[in-house]
Write a protein that holds these residues in place. Structure first.
Motif, PDB file in Angstrom:
ATOM      1  N   ILE A 138     -13.641 -30.787 -22.613  1.00 50.41           N
ATOM      2  CA  ILE A 138     -15.049 -31.141 -22.745  1.00 50.41           C
ATOM      3  C   ILE A 138     -15.476 -30.831 -24.176  1.00 50.41           C
ATOM      4  CG2 ILE A 138     -15.471 -30.549 -20.326  1.00 50.41           C
ATOM      5  CD1 ILE A 138     -17.252 -28.199 -21.568  1.00 50.41           C
ATOM      6  N   LYS A 139     -16.532 -31.496 -24.627  1.00 48.98           N
ATOM      7  CA  LYS A 139     -17.051 -31.249 -25.970  1.00 48.98           C
ATOM      8  C   LYS A 139     -18.550 -30.992 -25.911  1.00 48.98           C
ATOM      9  CE  LYS A 139     -18.423 -34.337 -28.860  1.00 48.98           C
ATOM     10  NZ  LYS A 139     -18.544 -35.465 -29.821  1.00 48.98           N
ATOM     11  N   ILE A 140     -18.955 -29.926 -26.597  1.00 51.91           N
ATOM     12  CA  ILE A 140     -20.371 -29.599 -26.715  1.00 51.91           C
ATOM     13  C   ILE A 140     -20.767 -29.768 -28.177  1.00 51.91           C
ATOM     14  CG2 ILE A 140     -22.087 -27.754 -26.500  1.00 51.91           C
ATOM     15  CD1 ILE A 140     -20.403 -26.709 -24.141  1.00 51.91           C
ATOM     16  N   ASN A 141     -21.744 -30.615 -28.426  1.00 51.93           N
ATOM     17  CA  ASN A 141     -22.142 -30.991 -29.776  1.00 51.93           C
ATOM     18  C   ASN A 141     -23.427 -30.269 -30.176  1.00 51.93           C
ATOM     19  OD1 ASN A 141     -22.852 -32.226 -32.169  1.00 51.93           O
ATOM     20  ND2 ASN A 141     -22.663 -34.316 -31.408  1.00 51.93           N
ATOM     21  N   VAL A 142     -23.313 -29.408 -31.189  1.00 50.79           N
ATOM     22  CA  VAL A 142     -24.486 -28.694 -31.703  1.00 50.79           C
ATOM     23  C   VAL A 142     -24.734 -29.037 -33.168  1.00 50.79           C
ATOM     24  CG1 VAL A 142     -24.250 -26.794 -30.060  1.00 50.79           C
ATOM     25  CG2 VAL A 142     -23.118 -26.655 -32.294  1.00 50.79           C
ATOM     26  N   ALA A 143     -24.181 -30.154 -33.625  1.00 51.19           N
ATOM     27  CA  ALA A 143     -24.243 -30.507 -35.043  1.00 51.19           C
ATOM     28  C   ALA A 143     -25.673 -30.626 -35.549  1.00 51.19           C
ATOM     29  CB  ALA A 143     -23.489 -31.811 -35.290  1.00 51.19           C
ATOM     30  N   GLU A 144     -26.574 -31.120 -34.723  1.00 48.87           N
ATOM     31  CA  GLU A 144     -27.966 -31.270 -35.160  1.00 48.87           C
ATOM     32  C   GLU A 144     -28.600 -29.913 -35.454  1.00 48.87           C
ATOM     33  OE1 GLU A 144     -32.193 -33.250 -33.631  1.00 48.87           O
ATOM     34  OE2 GLU A 144     -30.293 -33.804 -32.671  1.00 48.87           O
ATOM     35  N   LYS A 145     -28.343 -28.933 -34.609  1.00 52.55           N
ATOM     36  CA  LYS A 145     -28.890 -27.595 -34.836  1.00 52.55           C
ATOM     37  C   LYS A 145     -28.257 -26.947 -36.064  1.00 52.55           C
ATOM     38  CE  LYS A 145     -30.037 -26.693 -29.987  1.00 52.55           C
ATOM     39  NZ  LYS A 145     -29.791 -25.822 -28.822  1.00 52.55           N
ATOM     40  N   VAL A 146     -26.964 -27.181 -36.238  1.00 56.25           N
ATOM     41  CA  VAL A 146     -26.258 -26.610 -37.379  1.00 56.25           C
ATOM     42  C   VAL A 146     -26.764 -27.201 -38.692  1.00 56.25           C
ATOM     43  CG1 VAL A 146     -23.998 -26.486 -38.515  1.00 56.25           C
ATOM     44  CG2 VAL A 146     -24.204 -25.975 -36.074  1.00 56.25           C
ATOM     45  N   SER A 147     -27.183 -28.468 -38.666  1.00 54.45           N
ATOM     46  CA  SER A 147     -27.678 -29.107 -39.885  1.00 54.45           C
ATOM     47  C   SER A 147     -28.926 -28.419 -40.421  1.00 54.45           C
ATOM     48  CB  SER A 147     -27.979 -30.585 -39.623  1.00 54.45           C
ATOM     49  OG  SER A 147     -29.085 -30.733 -38.734  1.00 54.45           O
ATOM     50  N   GLU A 148     -29.608 -27.690 -39.556  1.00 52.19           N
ATOM     51  CA  GLU A 148     -30.816 -26.968 -39.957  1.00 52.19           C
ATOM     52  C   GLU A 148     -30.544 -25.492 -40.238  1.00 52.19           C
ATOM     53  OE1 GLU A 148     -33.533 -27.610 -36.785  1.00 52.19           O
ATOM     54  OE2 GLU A 148     -33.700 -29.771 -37.136  1.00 52.19           O
ATOM     55  N   ASN A 149     -29.353 -25.016 -39.841  1.00 52.32           N
ATOM     56  CA  ASN A 149     -29.024 -23.601 -40.004  1.00 52.32           C
ATOM     57  C   ASN A 149     -27.510 -23.444 -40.011  1.00 52.32           C
ATOM     58  OD1 ASN A 149     -28.727 -20.829 -39.948  1.00 52.32           O
ATOM     59  ND2 ASN A 149     -29.480 -20.590 -37.845  1.00 52.32           N
ATOM     60  N   ARG A 150     -26.908 -23.287 -41.194  1.00 48.57           N
ATOM     61  CA  ARG A 150     -25.449 -23.214 -41.277  1.00 48.57           C
ATOM     62  C   ARG A 150     -24.902 -21.910 -40.698  1.00 48.57           C
ATOM     63  NH1 ARG A 150     -22.842 -24.706 -45.989  1.00 48.57           N
ATOM     64  NH2 ARG A 150     -21.059 -23.416 -45.412  1.00 48.57           N
ATOM     65  N   ASP A 151     -25.758 -20.945 -40.414  1.00 45.36           N
ATOM     66  CA  ASP A 151     -25.343 -19.704 -39.762  1.00 45.36           C
ATOM     67  C   ASP A 151     -25.621 -19.738 -38.256  1.00 45.36           C
ATOM     68  OD1 ASP A 151     -24.414 -18.361 -42.082  1.00 45.36           O
ATOM     69  OD2 ASP A 151     -26.476 -17.887 -42.637  1.00 45.36           O
ATOM     70  N   TYR A 152     -25.807 -20.950 -37.723  1.00 44.82           N
ATOM     71  CA  TYR A 152     -26.171 -21.080 -36.303  1.00 44.82           C
ATOM     72  C   TYR A 152     -25.084 -20.514 -35.399  1.00 44.82           C
ATOM     73  CZ  TYR A 152     -27.680 -23.112 -31.904  1.00 44.82           C
ATOM     74  OH  TYR A 152     -28.077 -23.283 -30.598  1.00 44.82           O
ATOM     75  N   GLN A 153     -25.521 -19.818 -34.345  1.00 43.77           N
ATOM     76  CA  GLN A 153     -24.593 -19.307 -33.340  1.00 43.77           C
ATOM     77  C   GLN A 153     -24.834 -20.054 -32.020  1.00 43.77           C
ATOM     78  OE1 GLN A 153     -23.487 -15.045 -33.367  1.00 43.77           O
ATOM     79  NE2 GLN A 153     -25.314 -14.761 -34.629  1.00 43.77           N
ATOM     80  N   ILE A 154     -23.800 -20.696 -31.547  1.00 42.76           N
ATOM     81  CA  ILE A 154     -23.885 -21.493 -30.313  1.00 42.76           C
ATOM     82  C   ILE A 154     -24.280 -20.582 -29.167  1.00 42.76           C
ATOM     83  CG2 ILE A 154     -22.559 -22.957 -28.737  1.00 42.76           C
ATOM     84  CD1 ILE A 154     -20.781 -23.572 -31.296  1.00 42.76           C
ATOM     85  N   SER A 155     -25.282 -21.010 -28.390  1.00 39.67           N
ATOM     86  CA  SER A 155     -25.940 -20.143 -27.418  1.00 39.67           C
ATOM     87  C   SER A 155     -25.591 -20.501 -25.981  1.00 39.67           C
ATOM     88  CB  SER A 155     -27.456 -20.237 -27.598  1.00 39.67           C
ATOM     89  OG  SER A 155     -27.904 -21.546 -27.243  1.00 39.67           O
ATOM     90  N   VAL A 156     -25.974 -19.628 -25.079  1.00 42.04           N
ATOM     91  CA  VAL A 156     -25.856 -19.917 -23.646  1.00 42.04           C
ATOM     92  C   VAL A 156     -26.616 -21.182 -23.312  1.00 42.04           C
ATOM     93  CG1 VAL A 156     -26.392 -19.080 -21.321  1.00 42.04           C
ATOM     94  CG2 VAL A 156     -25.545 -17.475 -23.058  1.00 42.04           C
ATOM     95  N   GLU A 157     -27.778 -21.346 -23.921  1.00 41.73           N
ATOM     96  CA  GLU A 157     -28.606 -22.521 -23.663  1.00 41.73           C
ATOM     97  C   GLU A 157     -27.900 -23.819 -24.051  1.00 41.73           C
ATOM     98  OE1 GLU A 157     -29.647 -19.695 -25.125  1.00 41.73           O
ATOM     99  OE2 GLU A 157     -30.842 -19.016 -23.393  1.00 41.73           O
ATOM    100  N   ASP A 158     -27.047 -23.773 -25.071  1.00 42.75           N
ATOM    101  CA  ASP A 158     -26.285 -24.967 -25.442  1.00 42.75           C
ATOM    102  C   ASP A 158     -25.317 -25.359 -24.330  1.00 42.75           C
ATOM    103  OD1 ASP A 158     -27.393 -25.365 -28.045  1.00 42.75           O
ATOM    104  OD2 ASP A 158     -26.178 -23.699 -28.784  1.00 42.75           O
ATOM    105  N   PHE A 159     -24.741 -24.381 -23.660  1.00 41.70           N
ATOM    106  CA  PHE A 159     -23.834 -24.662 -22.541  1.00 41.70           C
ATOM    107  C   PHE A 159     -24.599 -25.154 -21.312  1.00 41.70           C
ATOM    108  CE2 PHE A 159     -21.176 -21.835 -25.101  1.00 41.70           C
ATOM    109  CZ  PHE A 159     -19.975 -22.519 -25.080  1.00 41.70           C
ATOM    110  N   THR A 160     -25.695 -24.507 -21.000  1.00 43.83           N
ATOM    111  CA  THR A 160     -26.454 -24.922 -19.813  1.00 43.83           C
ATOM    112  C   THR A 160     -27.094 -26.292 -20.022  1.00 43.83           C
ATOM    113  OG1 THR A 160     -28.374 -23.630 -20.579  1.00 43.83           O
ATOM    114  CG2 THR A 160     -26.846 -22.555 -19.039  1.00 43.83           C
TER     115      THR A 160
END
Length: 280
Positions: free
Chosen positions: A119-141
């Motif tokens: 499976i793939k979870i895409n957080v690229a949009e959030k990362v584009s606003e914050n290069r130190d972004y940490q993928i969250s529980v909310e991204d999985f849910t």
């Protein structure tokens, strides 16, 4: 599932590994049967190894020395090289022992954890606003609300969009400098320890990977996500390429590392097989 069982049988035949299978196959598959396993679009998720390959700022980088290249005195062409490299660099695997004592080394990881449904979870949009972004529980849910619960024994791939910067060290790592002093200058996204804990406690995954240099984000000093996942014998793939070419689900992953006895990791050749009728 049929794909995975047959592929595991191939590994038993050719590699001699011990596997649990549902049936015993006494003969090798024919070329047509083997090709049927790959009936889909094969996506290479591996960055090429070269002197451009990105390594941790304190690790030995990749070096290729030419031993021979050209026509021999006996009239045939011959090419051979030597290479040297750290275990952790380029597209590679972190074996559990990398951050967990008495855990599996790279040669001990069951192949069942390196092949299967992805499976793939895409957080690229959030990362584009914050290069130190940490993928969250909310991204999985949020992914599960759209796609259903993460299936048992999935290989989870996390797309941050950082693969597009590879091999530009400044853009990808946050710094072109090397050595201990450069560690504080690392800026790239990763998986939050809270999300790693949630995965371990609530889902049963085989392995995890992403398109950055580390499962932990660049500014981490304690590498908690590594510790949490690898302590549960969940291997991690780092510096994965081309995740933008994958759908959210419905594809297969094959991730086979160099089989280094006692290794804490090693170079990885990872591919995905996407059904031809699958839309991204």
């Amino acid at each position: 599932m049929k794909f995975l069982i047959t592929l595991c049988t191939l590994c038993t035949l050719f590699i001699g590994c011990e596997r649990k299978t549902t049936k015993t196959v006494e003969a090798q598959l024919t070329p047509s049967e083997a090709n049927a396993l790959l009936d889909g679009n094969i996506i290479d998720l591996t960055h090429t190894f070269s002197e451009e390959s990105i390594y941790w700022v304190t690790a030995k980088e990749f070096k290729l020395d030419t031993v021979a290249f050209g026509e021999t005195d006996n009239g045939y062409f011959y090419s051979a090289n030597n290479f040297e490299t750290a275990e952790h660099g380029g597209t590679h695997i972190d074996a559990p022992i990398h951050f967990a004592a008495n855990a599996q080394s790279v040669d001990e990881i069951p192949l069942t954890q390196l092949m299967g449904n992805g499976i793939k979870i895409n957080v690229a949009e959030k990362v584009s606003e914050n290069r130190d972004y940490q993928i969250s529980v909310e991204d999985f849910t949020a992914w599960e609300k759209m796609n259903g619960t993460i299936p048992e024994n999935s290989i989870v791939l996390l797309e941050t969009g950082f693969s597009k910067f590879y091999p530009n060290k400044k853009e990808y790592l946050g710094t072109e400098e090397r050595g201990d002093a450069a560690v504080k200058q690392l800026h790239f996204p990763g998986l939050s320890p809270e999300a790693a804990t949630w995965l371990v406690a609530n889902r049963n995954i085989s392995s995890i990977g992403l398109d950055t240099p580390s499962i932990d984000y660049g500014q981490s000093t304690t590498f908690q996500s590594h510790v949490i996942l690898l302590s549960e014998n969940i291997p991690a793939f780092e510096n994965v390429a081309n995740l933008n070419k994958l759908p959210a689900k419905g594809f297969q992953v094959i991730a086979l590392p160099m089989k280094i006895k006692g290794g804490s990791g090693g170079p990885l050749r990872i591919i995905a097989i996407v059904p031809k009728n699958k839309n991204l």
